[in-house]
Design an enzyme around this catalytic site. Sequence first.
Site, PDB file in Angstrom:
ATOM      1  N   GLY A 166      39.011 -45.188  78.829  1.00 13.37           N
ATOM      2  CA  GLY A 166      39.006 -45.529  77.392  1.00 13.37           C
ATOM      3  C   GLY A 166      38.710 -44.057  76.270  1.00 13.37           C
ATOM      4  N   PRO A 167      38.174 -43.720  75.014  1.00 13.47           N
ATOM      5  CA  PRO A 167      38.168 -43.231  74.060  1.00 13.47           C
ATOM      6  C   PRO A 167      37.713 -41.937  74.884  1.00 13.47           C
ATOM      7  CG  PRO A 167      37.290 -44.465  73.051  1.00 13.47           C
ATOM      8  CD  PRO A 167      37.271 -44.732  74.671  1.00 13.47           C
ATOM      9  N   GLY A 227      35.710 -37.873  75.760  1.00 11.85           N
ATOM     10  CA  GLY A 227      34.039 -38.160  74.843  1.00 11.85           C
ATOM     11  C   GLY A 227      33.287 -39.094  75.713  1.00 11.85           C
ATOM     12  N   VAL A 228      34.150 -40.359  76.344  1.00 17.52           N
ATOM     13  CA  VAL A 228      32.356 -40.626  77.034  1.00 17.52           C
ATOM     14  C   VAL A 228      31.934 -40.259  78.780  1.00 17.52           C
ATOM     15  CG1 VAL A 228      33.774 -42.681  75.638  1.00 17.52           C
ATOM     16  CG2 VAL A 228      34.830 -42.433  77.745  1.00 17.52           C
ATOM     17  N   GLY A 229      33.212 -39.154  78.694  1.00 16.14           N
ATOM     18  CA  GLY A 229      32.443 -38.979  80.242  1.00 16.14           C
ATOM     19  C   GLY A 229      33.507 -39.189  81.461  1.00 16.14           C
ATOM     20  N   THR A 282      35.981 -37.767  83.074  1.00 16.90           N
ATOM     21  CA  THR A 282      35.697 -36.820  83.598  1.00 16.90           C
ATOM     22  C   THR A 282      34.503 -36.466  84.615  1.00 16.90           C
ATOM     23  OG1 THR A 282      37.412 -35.747  82.614  1.00 16.90           O
ATOM     24  CG2 THR A 282      36.598 -34.425  84.038  1.00 16.90           C
ATOM     25  N   SER A 312      41.373 -60.147  64.898  1.00 10.78           N
ATOM     26  CA  SER A 312      40.126 -60.635  65.155  1.00 10.78           C
ATOM     27  C   SER A 312      39.273 -60.802  63.872  1.00 10.78           C
ATOM     28  CB  SER A 312      39.213 -60.260  65.870  1.00 10.78           C
ATOM     29  OG  SER A 312      38.538 -58.472  65.458  1.00 10.78           O
ATOM     30  N   LYS A 370      30.993 -54.747  68.604  1.00  7.17           N
ATOM     31  CA  LYS A 370      30.602 -55.619  67.478  1.00  7.17           C
ATOM     32  C   LYS A 370      29.186 -55.584  66.798  1.00  7.17           C
ATOM     33  CE  LYS A 370      35.340 -56.847  67.061  1.00  7.17           C
ATOM     34  NZ  LYS A 370      36.637 -57.843  67.566  1.00  7.17           N
TER      35      LYS A 370
END
Length: 773
Positions: A354-355, A357-359, A361, A677, A720
């Site tokens: 995931g990108p 900063g999504v937690g 670690t 898309s 989306k």
Amino acid sequence: MDNDKKTEIPLLPLRGVVVYPAMVMHLDVGREKSVKALEQAMMDDHHILLATQSETSLDHPSKDDIYLTGTVAHIKQMVKLPNGTRRILVEGLKRAEVQSFENEDPYFSVTYEELEEEHGDGVEEQALMRMLIDDFHEFTKISKKLNQDTYNTVKDITEPGHLTDMVSSHLSLKIQHKQRILEIVYVPERLDYIMHLIKNEKEVLSMEKKLGQRVKRSMERTQREYYLREQLKAIQKELGERDGKTGEVAELKDQIDQANMPERIENVALKELDRYEKVPQTSAESSVIRNYIEWLVSIPWTKETTDNLDINRAERILNEDHYGLDKVKERVLEYLSVQKLTQSIKGPILCLVGPPGVGKTSLAKSIARAINRNFVRMSLGGVRDEAEIRGHRRTYVGAMPGRIIQGMKKAETINPVFLLDEIDKMASDFRGDPSSAMLEVLDPEQNHTYSDHFIEEPYDLSKVMFIATANNLATIPGPLLDRMEVISIAGYTEVEKLHISKEHLIQKQLKENGLTKGQLQIRDDAILKLIRMYTREAGVRNLERQFASLCRKAAKIIVSEKQKRVVITEKRLEDLLGKPRFRYGQAEKDHQTGAATGLAYTQAGGDTLSIEISLAKGKGKLTLTGKLGDVMKESAEAAFSYVRSRTEELNIDSDFYEKYDVHIHVPEGATPKDGPSAGITIATALVSALTNRPVRKEVGMTGEITLRGRVLPIGGLKEKSLSAHRAGLTTIIIPKENDKDLEDIPESVRDDLTFIKVNHLDQVLEHALLEEN
């Protein structure tokens, strides 16, 4: 006493002692039944029968547990002690044999018959007496418990029966032997029996003396070796070798013994220790061997923590630390459930993608806390050297184990949660391919015999729970990716960010900035504006920085303006943080011709995307602008080709591509855009421009298009849909095959939106376009 008369008398059972006639000794009496026997004897004629128990451990003996031969004694004195015990002074009078037990309660009362000694030939008895006295004299010389004074009290005794009793009282004999002496009434036999016992005791003492001398010699040798070692240490200290190797070798030997290694590894360590002891201290090899042994003893080989397999507790901890992320939590709880049932499952290998900063670690830390395991983290970002993973050969200067073994040393157990951070950032060059070295680490079929170049012995990693994190799957080699179970963390929705802010981020920043909930209050509308217009990210890292900034500004206001409370509303946000840094897509106010609203998925989450079509007289040139990627350009060309092939059905001039130049533009040209898309959005905008039919303002759409007009499924529907809801759209056109993804969308959002599922572009146009003006 009358020898022919059976007399009734109280009986006192003795534990571990035999009283002989003519003996005077103190006895402590504490048992209730024994005390009552004493009291009765004192009321009668102070006479009592002393008989020994066959088992000293019995507190409440029965008549079957008491020897029938005892001694009639006179109680000369009785004293009551503070603890309730009676201390008596008794004098033995005569041997006696119990004839019958009259009473057992409240004390033993018996009838007895006195036993008279039987004498043999006087000369024989005198000879036996002399032999006994001589034997006893020799015994006192080698015994540590007896001395010359003891012998002097015995040698002048002239009565043979008295002599046997006196000698017996001074010997450390078993109760059975002492009782046997009491029972023998024929004096010559008693003399002979005691001499036999003394002979045995002399042999035992002689053997003890020999053993003592042997131990003494051994101790002297040990003391001599200790003295020599101390001298050696002093010599080595004078030579500048500090304490030398002697102490080091002993210390390393203790460490090896305490390390609980497998037998094979322990043999290797002891062999290296033997080499280390023989190699000179100044040799370079000495430090290499010592370093190797120290690594062997510092790595955990058998020590492990016990998993806490309480599913409800684990779920509670995961929910406390993180909001959302249901798939990851579900996978961890599944692992715990299977572990609880089997007790033998190998550690799973999860890859959280995931990108930033999504937690990812912090989630790994929570997993370790939830299952009660130690946590260790290894960052793989920028690792290019294969030796970083596998270690260096011991022949190299400064060699040490790879990061895996180093991590296991830090973990201190063989079953930690091991985080492989940024696994997609590894690279390869002339120094090797570290990602290939990771294949053995992450393969459950191989990692139970993991080989490190430095350790050289197989190490078991099968109980480790590996968790990898990555931002991009595309840069992870296929074979490595195949060994991991990929769990995608796409990012947080606005609703999730709002919950995370209120439950975690704000509380954390309040604490770090010395504030309390009563001093700073941030309203929900301010939090939403902060999420939408001051941050653009999939995670919450920048959002946390904004909260930290608000806390610092609030702290300054409280200190400088002496306000007790600061309330931050949507209007006050701009005063504190300045103008918004970002804008988010909003629905069109009117129906537009030649413009359609698409739904995009970015690393920062979902967003709306306006696609505009401009027609100008020309020769059919197709222009694409807006910094589009290759995939998006191909989608635009496919849409253009589809419209050309369907001019008749769509009521479009069949030669429009020869009369007009078509310009397709996606605003915010500085932002790169790519993905398939937008196919149906481009086609809808193009048909709208060519047919002059407006696109409904409340409709957003997403889907890939084929040359035949089929609508194919897309990803990121949840993000989306949230962006469409935020922008004010009420209807979303989605591919029919994405129907399965609707359950991931929050119910509150799902209730406000109308989802139209389509298979073909004709259905899209039917719902998106109004009739001609």
